[in-house]
Enzyme design. Structure first.
Site, mmCIF file in Angstrom:
data_model
loop_
_atom_site.group_PDB
_atom_site.id
_atom_site.type_symbol
_atom_site.label_atom_id
_atom_site.label_comp_id
_atom_site.label_asym_id
_atom_site.label_seq_id
_atom_site.Cartn_x
_atom_site.Cartn_y
_atom_site.Cartn_z
ATOM 1 N N GLU A 120 -9.005 3.492 11.803
ATOM 2 C CA GLU A 120 -7.992 4.260 12.555
ATOM 3 C C GLU A 120 -6.744 4.257 11.693
ATOM 4 O OE1 GLU A 120 -8.443 5.765 15.391
ATOM 5 O OE2 GLU A 120 -10.403 4.940 15.926
ATOM 6 N N GLY A 145 -6.786 1.428 4.401
ATOM 7 C CA GLY A 145 -8.103 1.841 4.907
ATOM 8 C C GLY A 145 -9.049 2.198 3.769
ATOM 9 N N GLY A 181 -4.544 0.872 10.671
ATOM 10 C CA GLY A 181 -3.402 0.690 9.774
ATOM 11 C C GLY A 181 -3.241 1.892 8.873
ATOM 12 N N GLU A 195 3.875 10.229 6.052
ATOM 13 C CA GLU A 195 4.090 9.522 7.316
ATOM 14 C C GLU A 195 5.338 8.642 7.183
ATOM 15 O OE1 GLU A 195 1.310 6.377 8.445
ATOM 16 O OE2 GLU A 195 1.337 7.149 10.504
ATOM 17 N N CYS A 219 1.173 5.984 15.462
ATOM 18 C CA CYS A 219 0.313 6.712 14.521
ATOM 19 C C CYS A 219 0.180 8.172 14.909
ATOM 20 C CB CYS A 219 -1.055 6.059 14.479
ATOM 21 S SG CYS A 219 -1.771 5.856 16.113
ATOM 22 N N LYS A 237 -7.612 -10.451 12.861
ATOM 23 C CA LYS A 237 -6.350 -10.699 12.155
ATOM 24 C C LYS A 237 -5.286 -9.682 12.565
ATOM 25 C CE LYS A 237 -4.418 -9.443 8.190
ATOM 26 N NZ LYS A 237 -3.002 -9.548 8.547
HETATM 27 P P1 NAD Z 1 -0.893 -1.673 7.068
HETATM 28 O O1 NAD Z 1 -2.032 -0.834 6.576
HETATM 29 O O2 NAD Z 1 0.124 -2.094 6.085
HETATM 30 O O3 NAD Z 1 -1.451 -3.031 7.715
HETATM 31 C C1 NAD Z 1 -2.378 -3.038 8.775
HETATM 32 C C2 NAD Z 1 -3.125 -4.364 8.774
HETATM 33 O O4 NAD Z 1 -3.873 -4.462 7.558
HETATM 34 C C3 NAD Z 1 -2.231 -5.602 8.812
HETATM 35 O O5 NAD Z 1 -2.861 -6.607 9.575
HETATM 36 C C4 NAD Z 1 -2.163 -6.001 7.353
HETATM 37 O O6 NAD Z 1 -1.891 -7.384 7.163
HETATM 38 C C5 NAD Z 1 -3.558 -5.671 6.879
HETATM 39 N N1 NAD Z 1 -3.694 -5.415 5.445
HETATM 40 C C6 NAD Z 1 -2.738 -5.087 4.542
HETATM 41 N N2 NAD Z 1 -3.270 -4.970 3.308
HETATM 42 C C7 NAD Z 1 -4.601 -5.210 3.432
HETATM 43 C C8 NAD Z 1 -5.703 -5.209 2.516
HETATM 44 N N3 NAD Z 1 -5.551 -4.935 1.225
HETATM 45 N N4 NAD Z 1 -6.935 -5.477 2.999
HETATM 46 C C9 NAD Z 1 -7.136 -5.714 4.316
HETATM 47 N N5 NAD Z 1 -6.126 -5.749 5.233
HETATM 48 C C10 NAD Z 1 -4.878 -5.493 4.791
HETATM 49 O O7 NAD Z 1 -0.257 -0.877 8.289
HETATM 50 P P2 NAD Z 1 0.998 -1.296 9.189
HETATM 51 O O8 NAD Z 1 2.239 -1.071 8.410
HETATM 52 O O9 NAD Z 1 0.760 -2.625 9.810
HETATM 53 O O10 NAD Z 1 0.885 -0.213 10.374
HETATM 54 C C11 NAD Z 1 1.299 1.098 10.246
HETATM 55 C C12 NAD Z 1 0.151 2.039 9.971
HETATM 56 O O11 NAD Z 1 -0.857 1.903 10.971
HETATM 57 C C13 NAD Z 1 0.566 3.487 10.024
HETATM 58 O O12 NAD Z 1 0.003 4.178 8.930
HETATM 59 C C14 NAD Z 1 -0.022 3.984 11.333
HETATM 60 O O13 NAD Z 1 -0.255 5.362 11.392
HETATM 61 C C15 NAD Z 1 -1.272 3.196 11.403
HETATM 62 N N6 NAD Z 1 -1.787 3.143 12.783
HETATM 63 C C16 NAD Z 1 -2.871 3.920 13.098
HETATM 64 C C17 NAD Z 1 -3.355 3.932 14.418
HETATM 65 C C18 NAD Z 1 -4.531 4.799 14.819
HETATM 66 O O14 NAD Z 1 -5.023 4.625 15.921
HETATM 67 N N7 NAD Z 1 -4.998 5.713 13.979
HETATM 68 C C19 NAD Z 1 -2.724 3.150 15.383
HETATM 69 C C20 NAD Z 1 -1.623 2.361 15.030
HETATM 70 C C21 NAD Z 1 -1.165 2.379 13.703
#
Ligand code: NAD
Length: 493
Positions: free
Chosen positions: A253, A236, A231, A387, A287, A178
């Site tokens: 991650e 997480g 994310g 962040e 990130c 997804k």
């Molecule tokens: P997010 O956590 O809002 O969403 C990430 C994914 O999770 C999306 O597909 C979203 O639809 C899904 N999601 C949202 N709520 C959920 C739930 N309750 N259960 C399961 N899935 C759910 O993050 P974002 O805004 O898309 O991305 C930004 C974040 O990602 C930042 O915090 C960034 O640091 C992190 N990130 C980390 C890395 C890494 O390698 N550590 C890499 C890229 C981004």
């Protein structure tokens, strides 16, 4: 208008609800496509397809690793053939400059090729042992985990998916993937490529839709045996709670607030340019972004002056025309970043440059924010602690190496960090003390498929990329063979 369906069990399908969602070009605010908006019922169907693929048809799982590796090579070749289209899709969907999107697709091609070669390489070990029962061989066999759910964010729409799909598929798992609802276009294209190269039905399934419903259903589903997520830390944590239900394997991650430590003896021009790559690449939506610059007092003034000059010179525009920076991914994300900028000013940080939305010329309707530098920041400020995920960097000043290390580690995150100095002992002392998984000396952000990627503390669990990235998606079985069959004399009677 183009409409994109989900891919479940080798078929392009609408959501059970028939619901659709729009996706926007953040440079213009225009709707560019619609896609099928999934529900938990669609997750049930995708899990059932993956389950059948792994436990019943077994085409992918039982394929010998040489042939599976060949499949991955075919995927890489097909991505290369569609490279321009994929880069274009990420640029119009997410807002990154085209040259950065092209680099992402190149990385994705190499990632598939890397895992193709890794799965063709013998792995595991054989040990000759004797624990008193005679000589035995003990060896380890790596097997796929089973049905894996993969969930990714929007900031590297194509590449974050590839970092999971390539090793998970290489290992022989069946997956449900997804992407973020903000940016789905390149993921749909990647699944068209999977279909084109003839990946067995059910081995890779694409669901789309809101994280709170679809992502949540994936991470709590009893038929899912592993969930890997990239994310935010808050999501997480909820995935980790869901995964406990049937003790799913997990890989997380998560977010970061990474320090970039600059010593007086650093090469000034080099440190400034790498610091910019650290915070303004991908509009700061990275990130591992070096969002906290921690600079020694002797070089502070010259460093901040040069950083501001170069930040002010950054070109902003439609990302298809390759400016230095494109728009942020969405209006709501832009407003969140602008909110942090207001907060920084209220908290008393000194705004050195940027600090506002950019609306000139072709940018009038897009979600652009000028590169922003805050000086004289303190560790209690929200802009230093949280962040922001945008083109906003804070500057703090230190005197001694010990102070620098304490400031660098004063965060709940532990994803990345860098040090700039011409003294190798200083560099190694700081890096050794840094509680972070990805570190750089005299550079910022280069990433390699060969090296493990992941965070300490609240930045995650596990590692992607490299050999670790494959082993995340494998169970390891210990097999012990008695080389001298027959009685051993343990029970004499
Ligand atoms: P997010 O956590 O809002 O969403 C990430 C994914 O999770 C999306 O597909 C979203 O639809 C899904 N999601 C949202 N709520 C959920 C739930 N309750 N259960 C399961 N899935 C759910 O993050 P974002 O805004 O898309 O991305 C930004 C974040 O990602 C930042 O915090 C960034 O640091 C992190 N990130 C980390 C890395 C890494 O390698 N550590 C890499 C890229 C981004």
């Amino acid at each position: 208008m183009n409409y994109y369906k989900m891919y479940i069990d080798g078929q392009w399908v609408d959501s059970v609800s028939k619901d659709r969602q729009k996706t926007l070009n953040p440079a213009t605010g225009e709707v560019i496509a619609e896609f099928s908006n999934g529900t938990p019922e669609d997750v049930d169907l995708a899990v059932a397809a993956a389950w059948r693929s792994f436990y019943e048809t077994r085409d992918w799982r039982d394929m010998d690793s040489q042939s599976r590796g060949d499949f991955l090579l075919k995927i890489a070749d097909a991505i290369e053939a569609h490279k321009d289209e994929l880069a274009y899709l990420d640029t119009i969907d997410m807002g990154k400059p085209l040259r950065e999107a092209e680099a992402d697709i190149d990385d994705g091609i190499h990632c598939f090729r890397y895992y193709a070669s890794l799965i063709k390489t013998p792995h595991g070990g054989v040990y000759e042992v004797n624990e008193g029962f005679g000589k035995m061989h003990s060896y380890t066999l790596h097997e796929p985990v089973g049905v894996c759910a993969l969930i990714t964010p929007w900031n590297y729409p194509f590449l974050m998916g590839v970092w999971k799909l390539a090793p998970a598929l290489a290992a022989g798992n069946s997956v449900i993937y997804k992407p973020s609802s903000n940016c789905v276009l390149s993921s749909v294209k990647l699944f068209e490529i999977f279909e084109e190269v003839g990946l067995p039905a059910g081995a890779a399934n694409l669901v789309m839709g809101p994280g709170g419903a679809v992502g949540d259903a994936m991470s709590s589903h009893p038929g899912v045996e592993m969930v890997t997520f990239t994310g935010s830390t808050a999501v997480g944590q909820s995935i980790m709670r869901n995964a406990a239900s049937n003790v799913k394997k997990i890989g997380l991650e998560l977010g970061g607030k990474s320090p970039n430590v600059i010593f007086d003896d650093a090469d000034l021009e080099g440190a400034v340019e790498w610091a910019m790559i650290g915070i303004f690449l991908n509009q700061g939506e990275v990130c591992s972004a070096g969002s906290r610059i921690i600079v020694q007092e002797g070089i502070h003034d010259a460093f901040v002056k040069r950083l501001a000059e170069k930040a002010n010179a950054i070109t902003i525009g439609n990302p298809l025309n390759n400016p230095d920076m494109g728009p942020l991914v969405s209006e709501s994300h832009m407003n969140k970043v602008l909110g942090y900028i207001r907060k920084g000013i209220e908290e008393g940080a000194e705004l050195v440059c940027g600090g506002e939305r950019y609306t000139e010329g072709e940018c009038a309707k897009g979600y652009f924010v000028r590169p922003t530098v805050f000086d004289h920041c303190t560790s209690d400020m929200a802009i230093v602690r949280e962040e922001i995920f945008g083109p906003v960097v804070t500057v703090q000043t230190f005197r001694t190496k010990e102070e620098a290390i304490a400031m660098a580690n004063d965060t709940e995150y532990g994803l990345a960090g860098a040090v700039f100095t011409s003294d190798v002992t200083t560099a190694m002392t700081v890096i050794k003390e840094l509680r972070a998984g990805i570190t750089w000396i005299n550079c910022y952000n280069p990433t390699f498929n060969e090296a493990p990627w992941g965070g300490y503390k609240k930045s995650g669990i596990g590692r992607e990329l490299g050999v670790h990235g494959l082993e995340e998606y494998q169970e390891i079985k210990q097999i012990n063979i008695n080389l001298t069959p027959g009685p051993v004399g343990w029970y004499e009677h």
